[in-house]
Write a protein that holds these residues in place. Structure first.
Motif, mmCIF file in Angstrom:
data_model
loop_
_atom_site.group_PDB
_atom_site.id
_atom_site.type_symbol
_atom_site.label_atom_id
_atom_site.label_comp_id
_atom_site.label_asym_id
_atom_site.label_seq_id
_atom_site.Cartn_x
_atom_site.Cartn_y
_atom_site.Cartn_z
ATOM 1 N N ARG A 150 -0.742 4.651 14.699
ATOM 2 C CA ARG A 150 -1.412 4.210 13.484
ATOM 3 C C ARG A 150 -0.827 2.873 13.049
ATOM 4 N NH1 ARG A 150 -0.449 9.754 10.052
ATOM 5 N NH2 ARG A 150 -1.632 11.197 11.366
ATOM 6 N N LEU A 152 0.229 0.690 10.254
ATOM 7 C CA LEU A 152 0.565 0.865 8.839
ATOM 8 C C LEU A 152 0.262 -0.370 8.004
ATOM 9 C CD1 LEU A 152 3.868 2.932 9.100
ATOM 10 C CD2 LEU A 152 1.538 3.741 8.713
ATOM 11 N N SER A 154 -2.775 -1.271 7.907
ATOM 12 C CA SER A 154 -4.167 -0.980 7.563
ATOM 13 C C SER A 154 -4.216 0.296 6.734
ATOM 14 C CB SER A 154 -5.005 -0.796 8.842
ATOM 15 O OG SER A 154 -6.298 -0.344 8.531
ATOM 16 N N ASN A 155 -4.955 0.252 5.623
ATOM 17 C CA ASN A 155 -5.104 1.459 4.801
ATOM 18 C C ASN A 155 -6.450 2.127 5.030
ATOM 19 O OD1 ASN A 155 -6.808 -0.300 3.556
ATOM 20 N ND2 ASN A 155 -5.686 -0.410 1.617
ATOM 21 N N ASN A 156 -7.163 1.698 6.063
ATOM 22 C CA ASN A 156 -8.439 2.307 6.422
ATOM 23 C C ASN A 156 -8.205 3.321 7.528
ATOM 24 O OD1 ASN A 156 -11.004 2.677 7.923
ATOM 25 N ND2 ASN A 156 -11.789 1.210 6.418
ATOM 26 N N SER A 160 -7.239 2.462 11.423
ATOM 27 C CA SER A 160 -5.785 2.480 11.590
ATOM 28 C C SER A 160 -5.338 3.030 12.938
ATOM 29 C CB SER A 160 -5.138 3.305 10.470
ATOM 30 O OG SER A 160 -5.538 4.655 10.575
ATOM 31 N N GLU A 194 3.756 -2.036 0.986
ATOM 32 C CA GLU A 194 2.362 -1.728 1.281
ATOM 33 C C GLU A 194 2.261 -0.809 2.495
ATOM 34 O OE1 GLU A 194 -1.694 -2.245 0.143
ATOM 35 O OE2 GLU A 194 0.235 -2.598 -0.819
ATOM 36 N N ARG A 197 3.043 2.612 1.413
ATOM 37 C CA ARG A 197 1.896 3.165 0.679
ATOM 38 C C ARG A 197 0.814 3.617 1.662
ATOM 39 N NH1 ARG A 197 -3.009 1.238 -0.944
ATOM 40 N NH2 ARG A 197 -3.858 2.170 -2.839
ATOM 41 N N ASN A 198 0.523 2.794 2.654
ATOM 42 C CA ASN A 198 -0.502 3.159 3.638
ATOM 43 C C ASN A 198 -0.084 4.382 4.433
ATOM 44 O OD1 ASN A 198 -2.107 1.015 2.880
ATOM 45 N ND2 ASN A 198 -1.329 -0.364 4.445
ATOM 46 N N ARG A 199 1.204 4.501 4.708
ATOM 47 C CA ARG A 199 1.686 5.663 5.452
ATOM 48 C C ARG A 199 1.472 6.935 4.635
ATOM 49 N NH1 ARG A 199 7.805 7.347 7.111
ATOM 50 N NH2 ARG A 199 7.253 8.805 8.756
ATOM 51 N N LEU A 201 -0.847 7.348 2.343
ATOM 52 C CA LEU A 201 -2.288 7.598 2.332
ATOM 53 C C LEU A 201 -2.750 8.234 3.640
ATOM 54 C CD1 LEU A 201 -3.610 4.295 0.702
ATOM 55 C CD2 LEU A 201 -3.906 6.593 -0.231
ATOM 56 N N LEU A 202 -2.291 7.656 4.759
ATOM 57 C CA LEU A 202 -2.728 8.152 6.065
ATOM 58 C C LEU A 202 -2.229 9.564 6.329
ATOM 59 C CD1 LEU A 202 -2.174 4.913 8.169
ATOM 60 C CD2 LEU A 202 -4.372 5.941 7.586
#
Length: 920
Positions: A150, A152, A154-156, A160, A194, A197-199, A201-202
Motif C-alpha cells: 500500500r 501511504l 495515497s489516501n484513496n 493505494s 499525512e 493518517r493514511n495508514r 484510514l487504510l
C-alpha cells in the motif's frame, strides 16, 4: 558484517507493582538470558550495543524508567549519515516482540524523537555545508500487509494498492509508488503525519487484522550532484531504508498466514545469506523479501535494532529474538558506492527501450512456427503488455532525470503538503473551542491521526463513499456495515451540545452500547461506527467546565474495547493475558458476525471464556470461539487459531467471493456439554461413586454422568477397606497414591447424542488428553472407561489441586452438516423465515446484550452446588473415620469385658484416643 543492537523495553507500571522478575543481565556488549524455571541455566549473546538497561545490586539488568532513545540516536545516526554521504545504501531495521518499542525506535512518539526525524534533522543541517554540490532529498512510504503493498502517500483505497514488479536492470520495484521531493525537515514531518493518517484510514477501511501484522518501509533517497570539468553531471546517491517489521510471535493467538509466511521467508533469507548459499536465497518467496532484497543481499550498510522484553513470562519469545539477532549479525556486507553520470543513465534507458521494441518485433515474426494461432495471440498480448510497461517505466525515469528539482518540489507541494497544511491550520485554529472527533486505533502510533472538526450549528452526515457527488457524506467512512448514510452528528450550538442520530439499521455504539435513537454526546464519549471505526469526542467547553479534581483521563483503544466487553456482560477481573486476548478478539468476532449478516449465512460467533476452575488443574483459562447456527441452534467450538484463519478467509470471500470459510466438514466434532468432578475426597483414600450434572455452554442441564473413583493398593490391585483410609490429608504428602478413575455411563442426553458421543479430559498433570470410545444410537451411552492413575509422590501443588480444583470432563458429539433438520416449535418455524440480520436482532433481544462474548454465570452457580455436594461427601468421610476410631475404643472395652479383664493396654487406648482427637 551487519551491526546489531539490543533494546530492552521498560517495565510497565503493573509489572513494577507486581515486582515481576527480570531475567536479563549484561556485561559490556554481552547480554545473558536466565531461564526462569532453572536459575542455573543461562545463555549469553554478544552484540554491538545494548540499550534501556541498568544494573541493580545483584548485577541483573533493570529496564530504565525511560527508554534511552536519545542515546540510541546519538550512537546510530552519525554512522548512518557518514555512509549516506559516501554514497552507500543504508538500512535501519526494527525487529522483535510486540510492544517492545519497534515503532518508537523508527518513528518516535510524542515524548521521543524517532530515527527518521533524527536523520533528517542532521542531514538538512549538513547539506548547506556541502560546497559545489547540489543535494536533493526525496521520500516514499509504503506498507506491506497480507502480501499486498500500500502506498501511504495515497489516501484513496482503490489507488493505494500497488504491484511489485521486476526489472532486469534495477531488480524489484513498486510500480506507481509516489516519490515526493522535499526541501526542509518540516516538509518531511508533514508528509510523515499525512502518511500516518493514511495508514490509519487504510487499515480501517480495508479491514486489516492489525497494523502489528504489517511492515512499514520508509525510504529516503539522498542524491548529490557535482559538475565535472568535462561538463558531465556526476550523481552520487544513497537510499536510506527505515524498516518497521511486523511483531514476532503470536502473543494473542492470532495467526495471519501471510504474516507468518513473510516472517518465515525473511528468516530463511537470513539463514541462506549466512550459509553463503546465494543460489538458494528465497527472495522471490514473499513480497516483503522482494522489497528488502537490495537491503539484505549485502549491498547496504545494515543496522538491526532487536527489541525484547525483560520479564520471565516472555522468556521463550525473548530467546527466539536474541537467537535470530545473533544470526543476523553474521550477514556479510559488500556495499558499493552508487555513482553514475546522468547522460549515461539516460542513454542506457533509451537503448534498453530500443532493444525491447526490437525483441517484440522479432517475437511477432514467430507466428508461423505456432500450430495454434489463437494460443500464440494470447501469449503475444501478455508479452506486449509486459514490454510496454517496462518501456513506460523507463520513459518515466528519463523524464524524472530531465525534470528540474524545482518542478519536483512543486509537485510535492501540490500533491500533499498543501492539503496537510490547510487541514492542520484549520484544526489548530479551532481545536480550543470547537468540538471534534479523533480516532482510536489499536496501534498507538496511529491513534489521533484522523480528526474531524464539528463546527457550530452544522450537521455532518457520516457514511460510505459513493460515486454520486450529490449524496457525498461529510465524513466518509468505508468498510463492513457502513451504510451509504450511516449517522448524522450535529453541533447544535446551544451551549455547545453535540447530538448523534443513527440511521435506520446502522450499527453505532456509544461507550460500548448499541444506540438506535438520537443521543447527546459528552466529552470523551467513545463512538464506534460499523466494525472498525472508533472515535472519541473532544468537547473543549465541557472539559473546561469540569472541576480540576475531576478532569477525565486520556482514552485508549483498549478502554473502548473494554466498554464493548462490559456491555456484553464480560467481567474484566480475569487474568491480564486472557483479558488481552479477549479484547483483541472482540472486533474480529464483531466483524465476522457482520459478514455473516451481509452474506446471509445465518451464523453467529461468540467468544467463550472457560473459567479457571474448569480446566482440570492446568491453572489456565481457555478462550475459544463458539459458532452457532441461528435457526437450528446447533453450536460448535473453534480454537482461536482456527477462527483467526477463517476470519481472514471470511474477509476474502466478502471481497472476492472465494471458497466459503463458514463451511465445516460433513462430519465434525462439537462440544455438547461439560461435567465437573471434584476430587477433594480422594486424599482421604476413600472410594466415591457419584452422578454429576452435564451442562451445555449456556448452563442448561442436558444429562448426567456416572463416575467412580476407587483408591487401591498396588501389585496386585486390592481395593482399600475403611481401615486403610486417612484421617489427615497432609499425611499423603511425599507418598504414592494409586486409584482407578471410571466413567461408567451418561443418561438423559438429547437426541443429537445418537449421532455418537465421547468424553475428553485432562487429569491434572497428564500431558496427553484422555478420550473414551464413541457410542452411538443411544441417549444413554455406556462408556465403561477406566483410567489407572498413579501420583508419585504427592506434592503440595497436587494436593492443592485435588482439594480445590475440579476435573473437567467434556462431552463431545459427532455433528453431520448435511442432515435434514425440521423445526419443532413455533419459534423455530418463525426463525426459518428470517434472514441473518433479523436472527441477530432476535438473538440480541433474547440475550439483552450484543452477541460477542458468552458469560458462563449460570454454569458457575451449578458448580457451587457441586462443591457443596462434594464437601458433604468429604464431611461424611471424616465422620466415618471418627466412627471407626470410636469403634476401636468400643472394641477394646468389649474384648476386656469378654475376658473379665478390667485392664486395657495403654498403647492401644492411646492409639484409639489419638485418632478421635485428630478428627476433632
Amino acid at each position: 558484517m551487519a551491526r546489531v543492537v539490543i533494546r530492552v523495553r521498560p517495565l510497565k507500571q503493573e509489572e513494577i507493582e507486581k515486582q515481576t522478575p527480570v531475567i536479563i543481565r549484561n556485561s559490556g556488549q554481552v547480554i545473558t538470558l536466565r531461564n526462569p524455571l532453572e536459575d542455573s541455566e543461562t545463555k549469553s549473546f554478544q552484540f554491538d550495543y545494548t540499550y534501556g538497561l541498568s544494573k541493580d545490586d545483584n548485577g541483573y539488568l533493570q529496564p530504565a524508567a525511560q527508554a534511552e532513545q536519545k542515546q540510541i540516536l546519538t550512537d546510530l545516526v552519525p554512522r548512518l549519515l557518514r555512509n549516506a554521504w559516501k554514497g552507500y545504501n543504508c538500512a535501519l531495521i526494527a525487529y522483535g516482540q510486540r510492544g517492545t518499542g519497534k515503532s518508537v525506535s523508527i518513528f518516535g512518539n510524542k515524548s521521543y524523537q524517532g530515527a527518521i526525524s533524527a536523520v533528517c534533522d542532521k542531514l538538512f543541517d549538513q547539506i548547506p555545508l556541502a560546497k559545489d554540490t547540489l543535494c536533493q532529498v526525496s521520500i516514499s512510504m509504503m506498507e506491506v500487509y497480507n502480501n499486498e503493498v500500500r502506498d501511504l502517500m495515497s489516501n484513496n483505497v482503490q489507488e493505494s494498492t500497488l504491484k511489485v514488479r521486476e526489472n532486469k536492470r534495477i531488480g524489484y520495484y513498486v510500480d506507481g509508488l509516489k516519490v515526493l521531493a522535499v526541501a526542509t525537515v518540516s516538509d518531511i514531518e508533514r508528509i510523515l503525519k499525512e502518511g500516518k493518517r493514511n495508514r490509519a484510514l487504510l487499515s480501517t477501511e480495508m479491514n486489516s487484522l492489525s497494523t502489528h501484522s504489517s511492515t512499514v518501509l520508509f525510504q529516503l533517497k539522498f542524491v548529490q550532484k557535482c559538475l565535472k570539468k568535462s561538463g558531465q553531471i556526476i550523481n552520487k546517491s544513497s537510499i536510506i531504508n527505515f524498516v518497521d517489521l511486523p511483531a514476532t510471535g503470536a502473543e494473542s493467538g492470532v495467526v495471519n498466514e501471510s504474516l507468518e509466511k513473510n516472517l518465515s521467508v525473511f528468516h530463511s533469507v537470513v539463514e541462506a545469506l549466512i550459509d553463503n548459499k546465494e543460489a538458494k536465497v528465497p527472495f522471490n518467496d514473499s513480497t516483503l523479501t522482494k522489497l528488502l532484497k537490495p537491503v539484505l543481499s549485502g549491498h547496504s550498510k545494515i543496522t538491526l535494532i532487536a527489541n525484547i522484553s525483560p520479564i520471565d513470562s516472555d522468556y521463550n519469545r525473548t530467546m527466539t529474538v536474541l537467537k535470530f539477532a545473533e544470526q543476523f549479525r553474521k550477514i556479510v556486507l559488500n556495499a558499493g558506492v552508487n555513482e553514475s553520470v546522468t547522460d549515461e543513465v539516460i542513454q542506457k534507458l533509451r537503448e534498453e527501450n530500443a532493444e525491447l521494441l526490437s525483441e517484440l518485433r522479432n517475437e511477432e515474426n514467430l507466428v508461423l512456427k505456432y500450430s495454434d494461432p489463437k494460443e500464440f495471440q494470447k501469449i503475444m498480448e501478455k508479452r506486449k503488455k509486459e514490454i510496454y510497461r517496462i518501456i513506460r517505466s523507463n520513459e518515466e525515469e528519463i523524464d524524472e532525470l530531465k525534470q528540474t528539482w524545482e518542478d519536483k518540489l512543486l509537485i510535492t507541494l501540490q500533491k500533499m503538503l498543501k492539503v496537510a497544511e490547510l487541514r492542520e491550520a484549520a484544526f489548530e485554529q479551532d481545536k480550543e473551542t470547537v468540538p471534534y472527533l479523533w480516532n482510536l486505533h489499536e496501534d498507538p502510533q496511529l491513534t489521533g491521526s484522523i480528526v474531524h472538526l464539528l463546527q457550530p450549528i452544522l450537521s455532518y452526515t457520516i457514511g460510505r463513499q459513493t460515486d454520486d457527488n450529490e449524496d457525498k457524506s461529510d465524513i466518509t467512512l468505508n468498510g463492513l456495515s457502513i451504510q451509504r448514510t450511516h449517522a448524522v452528528i450535529t453541533n447544535e450550538g446551544r451551549d455547545g451540545a453535540v447530538s448523534l442520530s443513527p440511521c435506520t439499521s446502522s450499527k453505532v455504539l456509544v461507550n460500548g452500547r448499541l444506540v438506535d435513537k438520537p443521543i447527546t454526546l459528552h466529552h470523551n464519549d467513545r463512538i464506534t461506527f460499523g466494525c472498525h471505526h472508533l472515535y472519541v469526542l473532544n468537547h473543549p467547553r465541557e472539559m473546561k467546565s469540569l472541576p480540576a479534581t475531576n478532569k477525565p483521563v486520556a482514552i485508549t483503544y483498549l478502554q473502548a474495547i473494554e466498554d464493548i466487553a462490559i456491555s456484553s456482560g464480560y467481567t474484566t477481573e480475569s487474568d491480564d493475558n486472557i483479558k488481552k486476548e479477549v479484547f483483541r478478539l472482540i472486533p474480529m468476532v464483531h466483524e465476522a458476525n457482520i459478514i455473516s449478516e451481509e452474506l446471509d449465512k445465518r451464523l453467529s460467533f461468540e467468544i467463550v471464556s472457560l473459567p479457571l476452575k474448569a480446566r482440570g488443574g492446568k491453572r489456565e483459562t481457555k478462550v475459544m470461539i463458539q459458532k452457532k447456527q441461528l435457526v437450528t441452534g446447533k453450536m460448535s467450538l473453534w480454537s482461536v487459531e482456527c477462527f483467526c484463519s477463517r476470519y481472514i478467509a471470511m474477509k476474502d470471500i466478502y471481497q472476492k467471493q472465494d471458497e466459503d470459510p463458514f463451511w465445516e466438514p460433513d462430519c465434525n466434532e462439537a462440544l455438547m456439554g461439560q461435567a465437573y468432578v471434584y476430587m477433594q475426597y480422594l486424599p482421604y483414600m476413600v472410594q466415591m461413586e457419584d452422578t454429576v450434572t452435564i451442562s451445555d455452554l449456556d448452563g442448561h442441564k442436558i444429562g448426567q454422568l456416572n463416575v467412580h473413583v476407587l483408591p487401591h493398593k498396588p501389585n496386585p490391585i486390592q481395593p482399600l477397606d475403611d481401615n486403610s483410609s486417612i484421617e489427615n490429608t497432609d499425611d499423603t504428602l511425599g507418598k504414592r497414591i494409586q486409584f482407578q478413575f471410571k466413567i461408567k455411563n451418561a443418561v438423559g442426553l438429547p437426541e443429537r447424542a445418537k449421532k455418537g458421543v465421547f468424553c475428553k479430559f485432562h487429569f491434572f498433570l497428564d500431558v496427553n488428553e484422555s478420550v473414551t470410545k464413541t457410542i452411538a444410537e443411544t441417549v444413554s451411552p455406556n462408556f465403561n472407561y477406566m483410567k489407572e492413575v498413579t501420583i508419585d509422590p504427592v506434592t503440595p501443588s497436587t494436593l492443592y489441586s485435588l482439594r480445590n480444583e475440579p476435573l473437567l470432563i467434556e462431552l463431545w458429539t459427532k455433528e453431520t452438516q448435511v442432515e435434514k433438520w425440521e423445526p419443532s416449535s413455533v419459534e423455530e418455524e418463525m426463525k426459518v423465515t428470517m434472514d441473518t440480520k433479523e436472527l441477530m436482532r432476535h438473538e440480541r433481544q433474547t440475550r439483552g446484550c450484543p452477541v460477542v462474548i458468552k458469560v458462563l454465570q449460570r454454569q458457575t452457580v451449578k458448580i457451587e452446588s457441586e462443591v457443596m455436594k462434594y464437601e458433604l461427601a468429604t464431611m461424611k468421610a471424616k465422620v466415618n473415620h471418627l466412627e471407626a476410631s470410636v469403634k476401636r475404643v468400643e472394641d477394646l472395652i468389649t474384648k476386656a469385658e469378654e475376658k473379665n479383664d478390667d485392664k486395657i493396654l495403654l498403647i492401644d487406648l492411646q492409639k484409639a484416643v489419638k485418632n478421635i482427637l485428630k478428627n476433632e
